[in-house]
Design a protein around this motif. Structure first.
Motif, PDB file in Angstrom:
ATOM      1  N   ILE A 194       0.871  -1.193   0.000  1.00  0.00           N
ATOM      2  CA  ILE A 194       0.000   0.000   0.000  1.00  0.00           C
ATOM      3  C   ILE A 194       0.903   1.238   0.000  1.00  0.00           C
ATOM      4  O   ILE A 194       1.759   1.395   0.872  1.00  0.00           O
ATOM      5  CB  ILE A 194      -0.920   0.041   1.246  1.00  0.00           C
ATOM      6  CG1 ILE A 194      -1.680  -1.292   1.393  1.00  0.00           C
ATOM      7  CG2 ILE A 194      -1.901   1.204   1.164  1.00  0.00           C
ATOM      8  CD1 ILE A 194      -2.387  -1.465   2.737  1.00  0.00           C
ATOM      9  N   SER A 197      -0.899   7.675  -2.736  1.00  0.00           N
ATOM     10  CA  SER A 197      -1.299   7.764  -4.145  1.00  0.00           C
ATOM     11  C   SER A 197      -0.652   8.926  -4.885  1.00  0.00           C
ATOM     12  O   SER A 197      -0.358   8.836  -6.063  1.00  0.00           O
ATOM     13  CB  SER A 197      -2.820   7.885  -4.250  1.00  0.00           C
ATOM     14  OG  SER A 197      -3.279   9.008  -3.525  1.00  0.00           O
ATOM     15  N   PRO A 219       2.059  -0.777  -6.336  1.00  0.00           N
ATOM     16  CA  PRO A 219       1.162  -0.931  -5.185  1.00  0.00           C
ATOM     17  C   PRO A 219      -0.127  -1.665  -5.547  1.00  0.00           C
ATOM     18  O   PRO A 219      -0.652  -1.497  -6.649  1.00  0.00           O
ATOM     19  CB  PRO A 219       0.866   0.518  -4.795  1.00  0.00           C
ATOM     20  CG  PRO A 219       1.044   1.304  -6.046  1.00  0.00           C
ATOM     21  CD  PRO A 219       2.109   0.611  -6.827  1.00  0.00           C
ATOM     22  N   GLU A 220      -0.566  -2.469  -4.622  1.00  0.00           N
ATOM     23  CA  GLU A 220      -1.868  -3.136  -4.776  1.00  0.00           C
ATOM     24  C   GLU A 220      -2.977  -2.126  -4.479  1.00  0.00           C
ATOM     25  O   GLU A 220      -4.033  -2.145  -5.093  1.00  0.00           O
ATOM     26  CB  GLU A 220      -1.940  -4.300  -3.776  1.00  0.00           C
ATOM     27  CG  GLU A 220      -3.170  -5.144  -3.889  1.00  0.00           C
ATOM     28  CD  GLU A 220      -2.882  -6.461  -4.614  1.00  0.00           C
ATOM     29  OE1 GLU A 220      -3.791  -7.259  -4.650  1.00  0.00           O
ATOM     30  OE2 GLU A 220      -1.771  -6.658  -5.130  1.00  0.00           O
ATOM     31  N   ILE A 221      -2.691  -1.264  -3.496  1.00  0.00           N
ATOM     32  CA  ILE A 221      -3.654  -0.234  -3.089  1.00  0.00           C
ATOM     33  C   ILE A 221      -2.926   1.103  -2.997  1.00  0.00           C
ATOM     34  O   ILE A 221      -1.791   1.174  -2.513  1.00  0.00           O
ATOM     35  CB  ILE A 221      -4.274  -0.567  -1.702  1.00  0.00           C
ATOM     36  CG1 ILE A 221      -4.982  -1.924  -1.718  1.00  0.00           C
ATOM     37  CG2 ILE A 221      -5.252   0.534  -1.263  1.00  0.00           C
ATOM     38  CD1 ILE A 221      -5.437  -2.399  -0.350  1.00  0.00           C
ATOM     39  N   GLU A 222      -3.585   2.163  -3.461  1.00  0.00           N
ATOM     40  CA  GLU A 222      -3.064   3.526  -3.311  1.00  0.00           C
ATOM     41  C   GLU A 222      -4.066   4.333  -2.499  1.00  0.00           C
ATOM     42  O   GLU A 222      -5.268   4.251  -2.742  1.00  0.00           O
ATOM     43  CB  GLU A 222      -2.866   4.187  -4.683  1.00  0.00           C
ATOM     44  CG  GLU A 222      -1.787   3.539  -5.526  1.00  0.00           C
ATOM     45  CD  GLU A 222      -1.616   4.242  -6.866  1.00  0.00           C
ATOM     46  OE1 GLU A 222      -0.611   4.939  -7.037  1.00  0.00           O
ATOM     47  OE2 GLU A 222      -2.508   4.100  -7.719  1.00  0.00           O
ATOM     48  N   VAL A 223      -3.568   5.094  -1.540  1.00  0.00           N
ATOM     49  CA  VAL A 223      -4.466   5.897  -0.693  1.00  0.00           C
ATOM     50  C   VAL A 223      -3.990   7.359  -0.662  1.00  0.00           C
ATOM     51  O   VAL A 223      -2.836   7.644  -0.980  1.00  0.00           O
ATOM     52  CB  VAL A 223      -4.551   5.341   0.752  1.00  0.00           C
ATOM     53  CG1 VAL A 223      -5.166   3.961   0.771  1.00  0.00           C
ATOM     54  CG2 VAL A 223      -3.184   5.327   1.420  1.00  0.00           C
ATOM     55  N   LEU A 229      -2.995   5.050   5.121  1.00  0.00           N
ATOM     56  CA  LEU A 229      -1.878   4.083   5.043  1.00  0.00           C
ATOM     57  C   LEU A 229      -1.789   3.284   6.341  1.00  0.00           C
ATOM     58  O   LEU A 229      -1.630   2.063   6.330  1.00  0.00           O
ATOM     59  CB  LEU A 229      -0.547   4.827   4.826  1.00  0.00           C
ATOM     60  CG  LEU A 229      -0.160   5.283   3.425  1.00  0.00           C
ATOM     61  CD1 LEU A 229       1.110   6.121   3.485  1.00  0.00           C
ATOM     62  CD2 LEU A 229       0.032   4.101   2.475  1.00  0.00           C
ATOM     63  N   PHE A 232      -5.193   1.070   6.877  1.00  0.00           N
ATOM     64  CA  PHE A 232      -5.276  -0.090   5.985  1.00  0.00           C
ATOM     65  C   PHE A 232      -4.306  -1.187   6.432  1.00  0.00           C
ATOM     66  O   PHE A 232      -4.627  -2.369   6.369  1.00  0.00           O
ATOM     67  CB  PHE A 232      -4.987   0.327   4.531  1.00  0.00           C
ATOM     68  CG  PHE A 232      -6.192   0.872   3.803  1.00  0.00           C
ATOM     69  CD1 PHE A 232      -7.136   1.651   4.456  1.00  0.00           C
ATOM     70  CD2 PHE A 232      -6.385   0.605   2.457  1.00  0.00           C
ATOM     71  CE1 PHE A 232      -8.238   2.150   3.795  1.00  0.00           C
ATOM     72  CE2 PHE A 232      -7.497   1.094   1.773  1.00  0.00           C
ATOM     73  CZ  PHE A 232      -8.426   1.870   2.437  1.00  0.00           C
ATOM     74  N   SER A 240       2.029  -1.405   4.390  1.00  0.00           N
ATOM     75  CA  SER A 240       2.116   0.023   4.045  1.00  0.00           C
ATOM     76  C   SER A 240       3.532   0.554   4.201  1.00  0.00           C
ATOM     77  O   SER A 240       4.271   0.144   5.096  1.00  0.00           O
ATOM     78  CB  SER A 240       1.188   0.846   4.938  1.00  0.00           C
ATOM     79  OG  SER A 240      -0.159   0.653   4.588  1.00  0.00           O
TER      80      SER A 240
END
Length: 292
Positions: A194, A197, A219-223, A229, A232, A240
């Motif tokens: 993570i 973003s 990244p699998e996830i962007e925040v 961060l 999650f 993260s």
């Protein structure tokens, strides 16, 4: 026609006190100097401004008209002087600071609290953004100073190093089997990562580091915030990449733990930047002194 402010000042005090002697005292001048100044002013206008009496001087009709204008200008000048003194003493004014949400929350907040307690008359304006955005705010004149991650290479900016930060990978209880285990970069890539973003300095640095070793860190996830961060990772959605100093509470409590890698992650420094060769306000100067 003369446009000498000093002559008008003499005229103002002579009219206000009705006495050349009193005007001389108020202005720390000799009486002949006051008489000479008024004579110069009368000659420049070609009118008589005062007539003498046994008690002092009185304004003529022309003098009264001139006084009505000069009085307004003197009041405005006095107000301007008071305002400048207030700004210097930080009884008023504003402080405009740019930085990321995380730097405001985890680094600048104690300084801002202290500053506000000392100078409650100064309005605080905080502009949030990534490092490139904060640099733009500074160059556009929207902020007085910016607090960003270094390095900053820009000849228009003057940057002072402040504190050092250490970024790291963290995970929650969902990945408990990784506690105390040293991972290689290749092994690390097998887990969902993570990242922040937006184009932050921290994300750029870790992406470049992995590239140097031949890996593309996707990244699998962007925040969009450091708080997400942290949250999650705590909830087990992935690993993260965060600043260690910003998760000290979670690491202490055990809701997060640090992932050990077989390489050293580089530290980063925080810098306080202002425009080079540009004067800054008293409010900003005082805050710079506190932060430095």
């Amino acid at each position: 026609m003369t446009n000498n402010y000093e002559l008008y000042k003499v005229f103002y005090w002579a009219a206000k006190t009705g006495s050349l002697t009193q005007a001389a005292k108020a202005l720390y001048l000799t009486q002949p100097s006051v008489s000479h100044a008024i004579k110069q002013l009368e000659e420049s206008f070609g009118v008589t401004l005062f007539y003498r009496t046994s008690k002092g001087v009185n304004l003529t009709q022309e003098g009264t008209i001139l006084f009505s204008y000069i009085e307004q200008s003197q009041i405005m000048i006095s107000l301007a002087e008071e305002k400048m003194a207030a700004l210097k003493n930080l009884d008023s004014g504003e402080l405009r600071v740019g930085g990321s949400d995380s730097l405001f929350k985890h680094y600048l907040l104690p300084f801002l609290e202290d500053y506000h307690a000392k100078y409650p008359g100064v309005k605080l304006h905080l502009n949030h953004g990534t490092t490139p955005e904060v640099i733009s705010y500074l160059k556009e004149g929207r902020i007085d100073l910016g607090v960003v991650r270094m390095p900053i290479v820009d000849s228009h900016l003057e940057v002072t190093e402040s504190i050092q930060l250490q970024d790291c990978f963290v995970a929650g209880e969902h990945y408990a089997e990784l506690k105390g285990v040293q991972l290689s970069m290749e092994e690390m890539m097998e887990y969902p990562v993570i990242l922040f973003s937006r184009n932050s300095r921290a994300r750029m640095a870790v992406t470049e580091l992995f590239q140097r070793y031949g890996y593309e860190l996707k990244p699998e996830i962007e925040v969009g915030s450091v708080d997400l961060l942290i949250e999650f990772a705590r909830r087990g959605l992935g690993i993260s990449y965060v600043t260690r100093e910003f998760v000290s509470k979670e690491l202490r409590e055990g809701s997060l733990f640090e992932i050990e890698l077989d390489i050293n992650l580089p530290p980063s420094k925080v810098g306080v930047m202002i425009m080079r060769n540009m004067p800054i306000s008293s409010a900003a100067t005082r805050f710079l002194e506190m932060v430095r």
